[in-house]
Design an enzyme around this catalytic site. Structure first.
Site, mmCIF file in Angstrom:
data_model
loop_
_atom_site.group_PDB
_atom_site.id
_atom_site.type_symbol
_atom_site.label_atom_id
_atom_site.label_comp_id
_atom_site.label_asym_id
_atom_site.label_seq_id
_atom_site.Cartn_x
_atom_site.Cartn_y
_atom_site.Cartn_z
ATOM 1 N N HIS A 251 2.111 65.937 12.464
ATOM 2 C CA HIS A 251 2.452 64.572 12.100
ATOM 3 C C HIS A 251 3.086 63.875 13.306
ATOM 4 O O HIS A 251 3.755 64.519 14.127
ATOM 5 C CB HIS A 251 3.465 64.540 10.949
ATOM 6 C CG HIS A 251 2.864 64.786 9.600
ATOM 7 N ND1 HIS A 251 1.682 64.207 9.195
ATOM 8 C CD2 HIS A 251 3.284 65.540 8.549
ATOM 9 C CE1 HIS A 251 1.405 64.593 7.956
ATOM 10 N NE2 HIS A 251 2.358 65.412 7.545
ATOM 11 N N CYS A 294 -0.385 60.705 14.106
ATOM 12 C CA CYS A 294 -0.211 59.258 14.003
ATOM 13 C C CYS A 294 0.703 58.772 15.115
ATOM 14 O O CYS A 294 1.585 59.495 15.592
ATOM 15 C CB CYS A 294 0.395 58.883 12.650
ATOM 16 S SG CYS A 294 -0.780 58.956 11.284
#
Length: 415
Positions: A251, A294
């Site tokens: 992430h 991301c």
């Protein structure tokens, strides 16, 4: 005669029949409904709660087109759970980190923090003047060190390739190490698991092995373990290796941080130990970093396009100097500030395309041209599907890469 006149004179006037006045009912009062008090309208209404994908209930006797036991897996944002309306990572780490936590010692403002510091990863790349003194830095004067090199003697490394060579030397004994760091489960509050990342690891590992890399896979490591893995790799002797490759699947938190299993860490921590002055046996050799995460909280809805209506020479020099941050390639799954997409069944769009292109073209095509093909695949062949969350449906993505390579890089087969 007179009597008749008198009688007529004294005759009473004709009687008028007086009708009693009609009875009138009291006036009807129409009761109007009370005017409702206007409710205050919130300036920014919260988005509807994000629903979890559930299996589709198919009725009996449905058409063959709909005879599926389960609905298509929705593409999901490869983020820790921040909604598009919130700031990156807002509320995700509350209570999970101490206030004074600094996962990695940040360098001083005068030293280059990252090979891409002018692209949002730190301050200016080089703050010391370079001899001859007539060349100056393109920055405002700020107590610059008058010495030719602010860190003392310039390190010296073995020349890996001739000065004017157009391609990197890929004829060493070994291709080199490829390290894959995959974090798909997290100990932090609010961090969702990254379903499908195991598919990325399998595809990427096969692609690296096909290019004759020595592949190492590390899964769900904490920050201190990742830090140790990176520094051990930098401390190895890479004299007989062509290059290194590091892939991180995790992430992202904003633009500058990645997530270990326990805490975030700055993205520049990955490549800083491999600069030419820190890792001499990789000086002048390619150092490749592929990051699937991301880099913000923006969604890319895309734009529809329509067709317009018709109406090498060897130098022979004994030595040369290179910048400490040359020969790096940083490939990201998305541009700065944007979400990255992952399918729980097939893996992330970026790693799917990267693995396919590495297998098909890395032995005959320059890496930058190859990455351009990867970007085209992701941009044109993929579009998010999420019938449960409307604003996450039909979104697009395009990878981003920053190159400090100074030569072509082709993974020629080993003889």
């Amino acid at each position: 005669m007179n009597e008749r006149k008198e009688d007529s004179a004294h005759q009473a006037p004709p009687r008028e029949d007086k009708q009693p006045p009609p009875k009138t009912s009291p006036p009807q009062v129409v009761e109007e409904p009370p005017t409702p008090t206007p409710m205050p309208i919130p300036l920014q209404p919260p988005p509807p709660p994000r629903a979890r994908a559930q299996p589709l209930q198919v009725p009996q006797g449905s058409s063959p087109h709909h005879r599926l036991a389960q609905r298509r897996a929705s593409d999901v944002i490869d983020s820790g759970g921040a909604s598009p309306s919130g700031s990156p990572g807002s509320g995700l780490l509350q209570g999970s980190l101490p206030r004074d936590f600094v996962p990695y010692p940040l360098p001083s403002p005068r030293s280059p923090r990252s090979p891409a510091s002018d692209r949002g990863y730190g301050g200016s790349a080089f703050s010391s003047p370079v001899t001859p003194v007539r060349d100056t830095t393109d920055a405002a004067p700020a107590n610059l060190d008058p010495q030719p090199h602010s860190h003392g003697t310039v390190p010296t490394a073995i020349m890996a390739v001739e000065r004017d060579a157009e391609e990197y030397n890929m004829r060493h004994k070994r291709r080199g190490r490829a390290v894959i760091i995959n974090n798909d489960e997290f100990q932090m509050v609010g961090m969702t698991a990254r379903a499908g990342s195991d598919v990325d690891v399998k595809n990427l590992s096969e692609s690296f092995k096909a290019l004759e890399f020595e592949v190492q896979i590390h899964t769900n490591k904490q920050f201190r373990e990742i830090n140790e893995i990176i520094h051990q790799l930098a401390a190895e002797d890479h004299t007989d290796a062509d290059c290194i490759a590091v892939a991180v699947l995790t992430h992202g938190l904003g633009n500058n941080y990645l997530l270990a299993q326990d805490v975030p860490y700055p993205v520049h921590m990955l490549w800083q130990p491999f600069t030419a002055d820190n890792c001499l046996t990789l000086a002048g050799k390619p150092k490749l970093f592929f990051i699937q995460a991301c880099r913000g909280d923006k969604l890319d809805a895309g734009v529809s396009l329509r067709r317009r209506s018709r109406t090498q020479t060897d130098s022979g020099t004994d030595s040369y100097k290179i910048p400490t941050h040359s020969d790096f390639l940083l490939a990201f799954s998305a541009p700065e500030g944007f979400y990255s997409w992952r399918n729980p069944e097939n893996g992330t769009w970026f790693i799917q395309c990267l693995s396919q292109e590495l297998k098909a073209n890395a032995q005959s095509m320059d890496i930058l041209r190859l990455l351009t093909r990867v970007s085209r695949r992701v941009a044109l062949d993929y579009e998010s599907f999420n019938d449960l969350v409307p604003w996450e449906n039909q979104c697009k993505q395009v990878p981003s890469f920053t190159s400090m390579l100074i030569r072509d890089l082709i993974f020629h087969p080993k003889v």
